[in-house]
Motif scaffolding. Sequence first.
Motif, short mmCIF file in Angstrom:
data_model
loop_
_atom_site.label_atom_id
_atom_site.label_comp_id
_atom_site.label_asym_id
_atom_site.label_seq_id
_atom_site.Cartn_x
_atom_site.Cartn_y
_atom_site.Cartn_z
N ALA A 1 42.67 3.12 -19.44
CA ALA A 1 43.73 2.93 -20.08
C ALA A 1 45.04 3.35 -19.05
CB ALA A 1 43.63 3.72 -21.32
N ARG A 2 44.59 4.14 -18.36
CA ARG A 2 45.82 4.84 -17.56
C ARG A 2 46.34 3.73 -16.42
NH1 ARG A 2 45.23 10.51 -16.58
NH2 ARG A 2 43.35 9.66 -16.43
N LYS A 3 45.15 2.97 -15.98
CA LYS A 3 45.31 2.01 -14.92
C LYS A 3 45.91 0.70 -15.61
CE LYS A 3 41.74 3.72 -11.69
NZ LYS A 3 40.57 3.37 -10.89
N GLY A 4 45.59 0.69 -16.89
CA GLY A 4 46.15 -0.62 -17.58
C GLY A 4 44.97 -1.79 -17.60
N GLU A 5 43.79 -1.36 -17.27
CA GLU A 5 42.75 -2.38 -17.30
C GLU A 5 42.18 -2.58 -19.04
OE1 GLU A 5 39.55 -0.30 -15.21
OE2 GLU A 5 40.67 -0.55 -13.05
N LEU A 6 42.43 -1.75 -19.91
CA LEU A 6 42.33 -1.89 -21.10
C LEU A 6 43.38 -3.03 -21.98
CD1 LEU A 6 40.69 1.10 -22.12
CD2 LEU A 6 39.60 -1.01 -21.61
N ASP A 7 44.46 -3.15 -21.24
CA ASP A 7 45.52 -3.65 -21.85
C ASP A 7 45.04 -5.27 -22.50
OD1 ASP A 7 47.14 -1.60 -21.40
OD2 ASP A 7 48.12 -2.77 -19.83
N ALA A 8 44.49 -6.08 -21.70
CA ALA A 8 43.98 -7.29 -22.29
C ALA A 8 42.87 -7.19 -23.38
CB ALA A 8 43.45 -8.14 -21.03
N VAL A 9 42.07 -6.30 -23.13
CA VAL A 9 41.12 -6.10 -24.33
C VAL A 9 41.84 -5.77 -25.55
CG1 VAL A 9 39.19 -4.94 -24.86
CG2 VAL A 9 39.38 -5.67 -22.52
N LEU A 10 42.70 -4.78 -25.45
CA LEU A 10 43.43 -4.40 -26.62
C LEU A 10 44.19 -5.49 -27.11
CD1 LEU A 10 44.26 -0.70 -25.61
CD2 LEU A 10 42.72 -1.33 -27.12
N GLU A 11 45.13 -6.28 -26.53
CA GLU A 11 45.75 -7.38 -27.00
C GLU A 11 44.84 -8.38 -27.50
OE1 GLU A 11 47.96 -9.27 -24.19
OE2 GLU A 11 49.01 -7.52 -23.46
N ARG A 12 43.59 -8.64 -27.24
CA ARG A 12 42.83 -9.49 -27.90
C ARG A 12 42.10 -8.90 -29.17
NH1 ARG A 12 38.77 -10.81 -23.40
NH2 ARG A 12 37.35 -10.59 -25.04
N VAL A 13 42.09 -7.64 -29.26
CA VAL A 13 41.39 -6.92 -30.55
C VAL A 13 42.59 -7.07 -31.47
CG1 VAL A 13 40.97 -4.72 -31.55
CG2 VAL A 13 39.74 -5.74 -29.56
N ALA A 14 43.92 -6.70 -30.93
CA ALA A 14 45.11 -6.76 -32.05
C ALA A 14 45.17 -8.17 -32.44
CB ALA A 14 46.15 -6.24 -31.37
N MET A 15 44.95 -9.18 -31.77
CA MET A 15 45.18 -10.41 -32.25
C MET A 15 44.16 -10.84 -33.35
SD MET A 15 47.68 -11.93 -30.78
CE MET A 15 47.46 -13.76 -31.08
N ARG A 16 43.08 -10.55 -32.90
CA ARG A 16 41.97 -10.76 -33.88
C ARG A 16 42.01 -10.09 -35.21
NH1 ARG A 16 35.71 -11.11 -31.92
NH2 ARG A 16 35.85 -13.11 -31.15
N MET A 17 42.59 -8.88 -35.36
CA MET A 17 42.86 -8.09 -36.34
C MET A 17 43.86 -8.50 -37.20
SD MET A 17 41.95 -4.10 -35.19
CE MET A 17 42.18 -3.48 -36.95
N GLN A 18 44.76 -9.22 -36.52
CA GLN A 18 46.05 -9.54 -37.15
C GLN A 18 45.57 -11.03 -37.77
OE1 GLN A 18 49.29 -9.62 -34.66
NE2 GLN A 18 49.53 -7.51 -34.95
N GLY A 19 45.22 -11.91 -36.73
CA GLY A 19 44.77 -13.30 -37.23
C GLY A 19 43.68 -13.67 -38.08
#
Length: 168
Positions: free
Chosen positions: A141-159
């Motif tokens: 998370a500190r390196k920003g490697e999880l950003d894409a994964v978290l965006e996909r999870v948030a999109m799934r949860m919203q949509g």
Amino acid sequence: MVKVLSSISGAIIGGFAAAGALVTYLDWGTPGAGQVTHIDPTRADYVDLLLSLVVVLLSAVGLAITVGALVIGLVAFKTLREIKNDAEKAAQTAAETKIRETMDSDLEPNVTEKVGEILPGALRAALLNNETGHQIFSEMARKGELDAVLERVAMRMQGAGPETDEGS
């Protein structure tokens, strides 16, 4: 060998030429004009002259042999050094080849086998450990490697629908 023989013969010929020039230049053996009391050289005078010329000739030959020996010694020393360097390079290349062959034939299959046996269990145990897993996710998370994964999870949860591939 040809150079040594030519040097020796050159020294001999040069010695004779120098002796002849010296006798001619100093007019030895010929009576001078107007010298009535001039005594012709005796046999001992010629023997002394010839002995002197032999000493000069032998000195020249000795000097030529000494210089030749020095040159041959220097060439031999340089050649031996080059031979030593070539042998060292050949030995190093042979050792590297043997080490590489040994690693490829003996070491690599054993290491691959052991890693294949031990790694999955060790990874599973490390990931199941809460502290290790927390450290790994924190670092990612500190390196920003999880950003894409978290965006996909948030999109799934919203949509709440299937994931759309925006790249194609």
